[in-house]
Design an enzyme around this catalytic site. Sequence first.
Site, PDB file in Angstrom:
ATOM      1  N   GLU A   1      33.034  29.289  34.867  1.00  0.00           N
ATOM      2  CA  GLU A   1      33.507  30.583  35.382  1.00  0.00           C
ATOM      3  C   GLU A   1      32.985  31.739  34.529  1.00  0.00           C
ATOM      4  OE1 GLU A   1      37.849  32.718  36.266  1.00  0.00           O
ATOM      5  OE2 GLU A   1      37.669  31.111  34.783  1.00  0.00           O
TER       6      GLU A   1
ATOM      7  N   LYS B   1      36.648  34.211  44.589  1.00  0.00           N
ATOM      8  CA  LYS B   1      37.979  33.713  44.272  1.00  0.00           C
ATOM      9  C   LYS B   1      38.997  34.399  45.182  1.00  0.00           C
ATOM     10  CE  LYS B   1      41.082  32.878  40.342  1.00  0.00           C
ATOM     11  NZ  LYS B   1      41.306  33.105  38.893  1.00  0.00           N
TER      12      LYS B   1
ATOM     13  N   CYS C   1      39.029  28.460  38.532  1.00  0.00           N
ATOM     14  CA  CYS C   1      40.057  28.487  37.486  1.00  0.00           C
ATOM     15  C   CYS C   1      41.441  28.175  38.030  1.00  0.00           C
ATOM     16  CB  CYS C   1      40.014  29.853  36.784  1.00  0.00           C
ATOM     17  SG  CYS C   1      41.035  29.956  35.300  1.00  0.00           S
TER      18      CYS C   1
END
Length: 531
Positions: free
Chosen positions: A288, A352, A405
């Site tokens: 990430e 995301k 994440c």
Amino acid sequence: MERLAARVILLWGVRRVLLAVAAGAIGALAMPPVGFIAALFISFTLLTWLMDGSAVSPGAGIFSRAKAFFSIGWWFGFGYFVAGLWWLGNALMVEADDFAWALPLAIFGLPAFLAIYYGLATAVAGLLWSDGFGRIAALAASFGLAEWLRGFLFTGFPWNAIGYGVMPIPLMMQSDAVIGLFGVSALAVFVLSAPALLGTRKGAAQGLMLAGALSAAHFSYGAYRMSQAAPPARDAAALSVRLVQPVIDQARKMDDSDRASVFEEHLALSALPPQPGAKRPDVIVWPETSVPFILTQNRDALTRIGEVLQDGQILIAGVVRAEESAPGKLPLYYNSIYVIDSQGQIIAASDKVHLTPFGEYLPFEDFWNRFGIGNIVNMPGGFTSGNRRTLLTLPSGAIFYPLICYEAIFPFEIGADVTRATAILNITNDAWFGDTPGPYQHFLQARLRAVETGVPVIRDANNGISAFIDAYGQIVRGLDYNQKGVIDSPLGGNAVSTWSNYSRETYFWLIIIALSVIAVISRIGFKIKLN
């Protein structure tokens, strides 16, 4: 046992509060990296006895009963979440000059809020409290509901749900595929509380038999499903993937003068030759936000990527994506994944969707800005969430289901289209949390997503833990925390599974209903005896 139970039940005042906090804190020892499952038996046995002592006179009103039970559950939850989540404060120390003042809020404020869920659980259970094994059924049902609510209310935060504590190894993970995390959590609380029945004797035989049957089913199904697991893939035609774990200190990633060298370190690891006799990786994965600048604004960087990649190789990298917004306004920034080919061209992307509150965006931003409070991640205006999750289709035809994440902790956010995926791709940067329990807890949660979906997980982290996880939660290959390097592995296949989010949620509600029926019947019988 009876003498110990009596002493706990009769505790009052400060000693009672302290024991509740201690009982919760002990339970947190079941979570990684300690993984001491017996701690949860101690924890919930003490909680059951404390609740026995919280019972007020039969003539007391509903509010009085609920208040007494809520209090003990809140203190229990406070101890559990402080002991299990104290490491969140480490993220604030990366830029201590700006955020050290908020350390007490991270260490004590968030646990105080999360403890409300457990307080509500014990309050509801208290309304159905009795003197037999029905009371631990009430506790199990209410905790299952509390964990379920914690999974989505206020954007959700199901971290360290009780169920994780009883699923430390693949053999003990497989029930998650059938009844889901929250179903496991509910039944786990019943089993974990069962030893308390030995201290009060009433309902002990029935309760312990049911707890034993649930435990046997948990292990038996685990053994059965593990017997179906295929050996690691050795097919020469299988897609070969390289995970790059660069171990870049978070301060370096945020230092403008060091960004070029950080980028080159990723490239150098990507260019390492495979082990003798091993296949050249087809896909290289970076963690990430591994690219420390806006990649589309740096054509030279894309050219460098094309120079390092061999013909036909693909790079999948965590990036910050910028998008122009309205004239005169700041650009929109996304925490994203890029798929880049050997010509240095971006051929696919995914943003995301579920952002981390206070880390990537500020809830009620205007309110907090009045006090000069901003995001932990230094990004003008914070991150913007993606409208939808976009699956990453590679030139080879392989499909990766992206989870960036924090997104890997939400079981129900993985859609039905995951069945189309070759693998779940989870990239993360846990360097924010240092060498604390945080990265280990995060890793366990990512492993459970493989078990639930029957789809392998590719997990790449900046400083660990990176691993190839098969569809049964087994680690095929991995790199330990803070171990700099790369690992190459062919992708394995999916598990044979007929379970889905819908079936798991259905079984969860059936479990809650069954436990509630037991609790209600026991409560009715208890009231008849009192009268």
